[in-house]
Motif scaffolding. Structure first.
Motif, PDB file in Angstrom:
ATOM      1  N   LEU A 226       0.820  -1.205   0.000  1.00  0.00           N
ATOM      2  CA  LEU A 226       0.000   0.000   0.000  1.00  0.00           C
ATOM      3  C   LEU A 226       0.854   1.254   0.000  1.00  0.00           C
ATOM      4  O   LEU A 226       1.963   1.286   0.574  1.00  0.00           O
ATOM      5  N   LYS A 227       0.321   2.285  -0.651  1.00  0.00           N
ATOM      6  CA  LYS A 227       0.997   3.571  -0.786  1.00  0.00           C
ATOM      7  C   LYS A 227       0.102   4.670  -0.244  1.00  0.00           C
ATOM      8  O   LYS A 227      -1.126   4.498  -0.184  1.00  0.00           O
ATOM      9  N   PRO A 228       0.676   5.797   0.146  1.00  0.00           N
ATOM     10  CA  PRO A 228      -0.169   6.897   0.633  1.00  0.00           C
ATOM     11  C   PRO A 228      -1.253   7.300  -0.361  1.00  0.00           C
ATOM     12  O   PRO A 228      -2.355   7.692   0.059  1.00  0.00           O
ATOM     13  N   GLU A 229      -0.987   7.181  -1.643  1.00  0.00           N
ATOM     14  CA  GLU A 229      -1.998   7.558  -2.639  1.00  0.00           C
ATOM     15  C   GLU A 229      -3.162   6.573  -2.705  1.00  0.00           C
ATOM     16  O   GLU A 229      -4.143   6.810  -3.402  1.00  0.00           O
ATOM     17  N   ASP A 230      -3.076   5.458  -1.968  1.00  0.00           N
ATOM     18  CA  ASP A 230      -4.203   4.533  -1.860  1.00  0.00           C
ATOM     19  C   ASP A 230      -5.185   4.966  -0.777  1.00  0.00           C
ATOM     20  O   ASP A 230      -6.253   4.352  -0.627  1.00  0.00           O
ATOM     21  N   THR A 231      -4.821   5.986  -0.035  1.00  0.00           N
ATOM     22  CA  THR A 231      -5.709   6.490   1.009  1.00  0.00           C
ATOM     23  C   THR A 231      -6.999   6.990   0.393  1.00  0.00           C
ATOM     24  O   THR A 231      -6.996   7.836  -0.503  1.00  0.00           O
ATOM     25  N   ALA A 232      -8.120   6.440   0.871  1.00  0.00           N
ATOM     26  CA  ALA A 232      -9.432   6.772   0.301  1.00  0.00           C
ATOM     27  C   ALA A 232     -10.503   6.030   1.086  1.00  0.00           C
ATOM     28  O   ALA A 232     -10.205   5.164   1.914  1.00  0.00           O
ATOM     29  N   ARG A 233     -11.724   6.368   0.783  1.00  0.00           N
ATOM     30  CA  ARG A 233     -12.835   5.559   1.261  1.00  0.00           C
ATOM     31  C   ARG A 233     -13.157   4.578   0.144  1.00  0.00           C
ATOM     32  O   ARG A 233     -13.352   4.989  -1.011  1.00  0.00           O
ATOM     33  N   TYR A 234     -13.231   3.300   0.483  1.00  0.00           N
ATOM     34  CA  TYR A 234     -13.453   2.239  -0.486  1.00  0.00           C
ATOM     35  C   TYR A 234     -14.890   1.750  -0.375  1.00  0.00           C
ATOM     36  O   TYR A 234     -15.364   1.446   0.720  1.00  0.00           O
ATOM     37  N   TYR A 235     -15.530   1.668  -1.532  1.00  0.00           N
ATOM     38  CA  TYR A 235     -16.927   1.276  -1.604  1.00  0.00           C
ATOM     39  C   TYR A 235     -17.066   0.014  -2.457  1.00  0.00           C
ATOM     40  O   TYR A 235     -16.400  -0.108  -3.486  1.00  0.00           O
ATOM     41  N   CYS A 236     -17.952  -0.872  -2.054  1.00  0.00           N
ATOM     42  CA  CYS A 236     -18.322  -1.950  -2.960  1.00  0.00           C
ATOM     43  C   CYS A 236     -19.639  -1.570  -3.633  1.00  0.00           C
ATOM     44  O   CYS A 236     -20.485  -0.911  -3.036  1.00  0.00           O
TER      45      CYS A 236
END
Length: 128
Positions: free
Chosen positions: A87-97
């Motif tokens: 994982l990278k800092p740019e993967d920071t997010a809210r993840y939705y299915c």
């Protein structure tokens, strides 16, 4: 009623891993196209990965390098998973299915408007 409940988010350091899960109720998972989307603050929602109904062909959005994330579907548990590695800092997010019964073109898998059902999401934070 179709319900999608995402879990597995959290805070990790760069290089760490997380496994997201989305439990689906109200429908049979294998009959639906289903995928993971994410939205970072101040950005548009983007497709991370999805699986089509039936044969389970997978698609990945352009923002994730091949092999770093892996999507999978567990028909017995009616659950969609996303294994996220390195994982990278740019993967920071809210993840939705998100899921839909009737997606018929490859291009549509990459359009959020094509999905009728959305979960509440789970937060992923990657620190450097």
């Amino acid at each position: 009623e179709v319900q999608l409940q995402a879990s597995g988010g959290g805070s990790v350091q760069t290089g760490g891993s997380l496994r997201l899960s989305c439990r689906v109720s109200g429908v049979t998972l294998d009959d639906y196209a289903i995928g993971w989307w994410r939205r970072a603050p101040g950005t548009e929602r983007e497709l991370v990965s999805c699986i089509n109904a039936g044969d389970g062909e997978t698609y990945y959005g352009g923002s994730v390098e091949p092999g770093r994330f892996t999507i999978s579907r567990d028909g017995a548990e009616n659950t969609l998973n996303l294994q996220m590695n390195t994982l990278k800092p740019e993967d920071t997010a809210r993840y939705y299915c998100a899921a839909d019964y009737a997606i018929y073109t490859t291009a549509s898998y990459f359009r959020s408007a094509a999905y009728d059902y959305w979960g509440q999401g789970t937060e992923v934070t990657v620190s450097s």
